[in-house]
Design a protein around this motif. Structure first.
Motif, short mmCIF file in Angstrom:
data_model
loop_
_atom_site.label_atom_id
_atom_site.label_comp_id
_atom_site.label_asym_id
_atom_site.label_seq_id
_atom_site.Cartn_x
_atom_site.Cartn_y
_atom_site.Cartn_z
N SER A 1 9.91 -8.20 68.77
CA SER A 1 10.18 -7.09 67.86
C SER A 1 10.72 -5.91 68.65
O SER A 1 10.45 -5.78 69.84
CB SER A 1 8.90 -6.69 67.13
N ALA A 2 11.46 -5.06 67.97
CA ALA A 2 11.99 -3.84 68.57
C ALA A 2 12.12 -2.80 67.47
O ALA A 2 12.57 -3.12 66.37
CB ALA A 2 13.34 -4.10 69.21
N HIS A 3 11.68 -1.59 67.74
CA HIS A 3 11.76 -0.52 66.76
C HIS A 3 11.48 0.82 67.41
O HIS A 3 11.12 0.90 68.58
CB HIS A 3 10.79 -0.76 65.60
N SER A 4 11.62 1.87 66.63
CA SER A 4 11.32 3.23 67.10
C SER A 4 9.82 3.44 67.16
O SER A 4 9.07 2.80 66.41
CB SER A 4 11.94 4.26 66.17
N VAL A 5 9.39 4.33 68.05
CA VAL A 5 7.97 4.65 68.18
C VAL A 5 7.77 6.14 67.95
O VAL A 5 8.68 6.93 68.13
CB VAL A 5 7.41 4.25 69.58
N PRO A 6 6.55 6.54 67.54
CA PRO A 6 6.29 7.97 67.34
C PRO A 6 6.50 8.75 68.65
O PRO A 6 6.32 8.21 69.74
CB PRO A 6 4.82 8.01 66.94
N VAL A 7 6.84 10.00 68.53
CA VAL A 7 7.07 10.85 69.70
C VAL A 7 5.81 10.93 70.57
O VAL A 7 5.88 11.01 71.78
CB VAL A 7 7.51 12.26 69.25
N THR A 8 4.65 10.86 69.93
CA THR A 8 3.38 10.99 70.66
C THR A 8 2.99 9.72 71.40
O THR A 8 2.06 9.74 72.20
CB THR A 8 2.25 11.36 69.69
N TRP A 9 3.68 8.58 71.17
CA TRP A 9 3.32 7.32 71.82
C TRP A 9 4.13 7.10 73.09
O TRP A 9 5.36 7.27 73.10
CB TRP A 9 3.53 6.14 70.88
N THR A 10 3.47 6.70 74.15
CA THR A 10 4.12 6.23 75.38
C THR A 10 3.35 5.02 75.86
O THR A 10 2.17 4.86 75.55
CB THR A 10 4.12 7.30 76.49
N PRO A 11 3.99 4.15 76.64
CA PRO A 11 3.27 2.99 77.16
C PRO A 11 2.09 3.45 78.04
O PRO A 11 2.19 4.48 78.71
CB PRO A 11 4.32 2.27 78.01
N PRO A 12 1.01 2.69 78.07
CA PRO A 12 -0.15 3.04 78.92
C PRO A 12 0.29 3.18 80.38
O PRO A 12 0.97 2.34 80.92
CB PRO A 12 -1.10 1.87 78.75
N GLY A 13 -0.11 4.29 80.99
CA GLY A 13 0.22 4.54 82.39
C GLY A 13 1.63 5.04 82.62
O GLY A 13 2.02 5.28 83.76
N TRP A 14 2.42 5.24 81.58
CA TRP A 14 3.79 5.70 81.73
C TRP A 14 3.84 7.20 81.85
O TRP A 14 3.11 7.93 81.19
CB TRP A 14 4.63 5.28 80.52
N TYR A 15 4.67 7.67 82.74
CA TYR A 15 4.88 9.11 82.87
C TYR A 15 6.30 9.34 83.33
O TYR A 15 6.92 8.48 83.95
CB TYR A 15 3.88 9.75 83.83
N LEU A 16 6.84 10.50 82.99
CA LEU A 16 8.19 10.85 83.39
C LEU A 16 8.09 11.56 84.72
O LEU A 16 7.48 12.60 84.83
CB LEU A 16 8.82 11.77 82.33
N GLY A 17 8.64 10.98 85.74
CA GLY A 17 8.53 11.62 87.04
C GLY A 17 9.32 11.02 88.11
O GLY A 17 10.06 10.19 88.11
#
Length: 105
Positions: free
Chosen positions: A89-105
């Motif tokens: 499956s593939a779809h959009s996710v809520p803005v508040t959701w990120t994969p566990p342990g994911w961070y922008l850096g």
């Protein structure tokens, strides 16, 4: 987080998305292959057949983009496979959701 190419899925062998969600109406380049995405569905990655996220293997995650004023320009997108029933499956996710342990850096 490591993304992996789903070698069993190609555009010629794509399985239909068997859910009550709207049919895919646009194409997206999630991961390394071409995947259909639901344009109207926004939700956390959960297998519709198994009704759980316990067996979800994330193929790819594209974070949301923001405008200069801080408003959301596009929602994040996720592509995943259930390792229990092998549904993709593939779809959009809520803005508040990120994969566990994911961070922008």
């Amino acid at each position: 987080m490591t993304t992996a190419k789903n070698t069993r899925l190609s555009s010629s062998h794509a399985r239909p998305h068997n859910t009550a969600r709207p049919l895919a109406t646009r194409q997206s380049t999630l991961g390394s292959g071409l995947a259909t995405t639901d344009s109207g569905y926004v939700g956390k990655p959960t297998c519709d057949k198994c009704r759980t996220d316990e067996f979800v293997y994330l193929e790819s995650y594209i974070p949301p983009t923001y405008r200069r004023d801080g408003a959301v320009a596009t929602l994040g997108e996720v592509a995943y496979t259930c390792t229990h029933c092998e549904e993709f499956s593939a779809h959009s996710v809520p803005v508040t959701w990120t994969p566990p342990g994911w961070y922008l850096g």
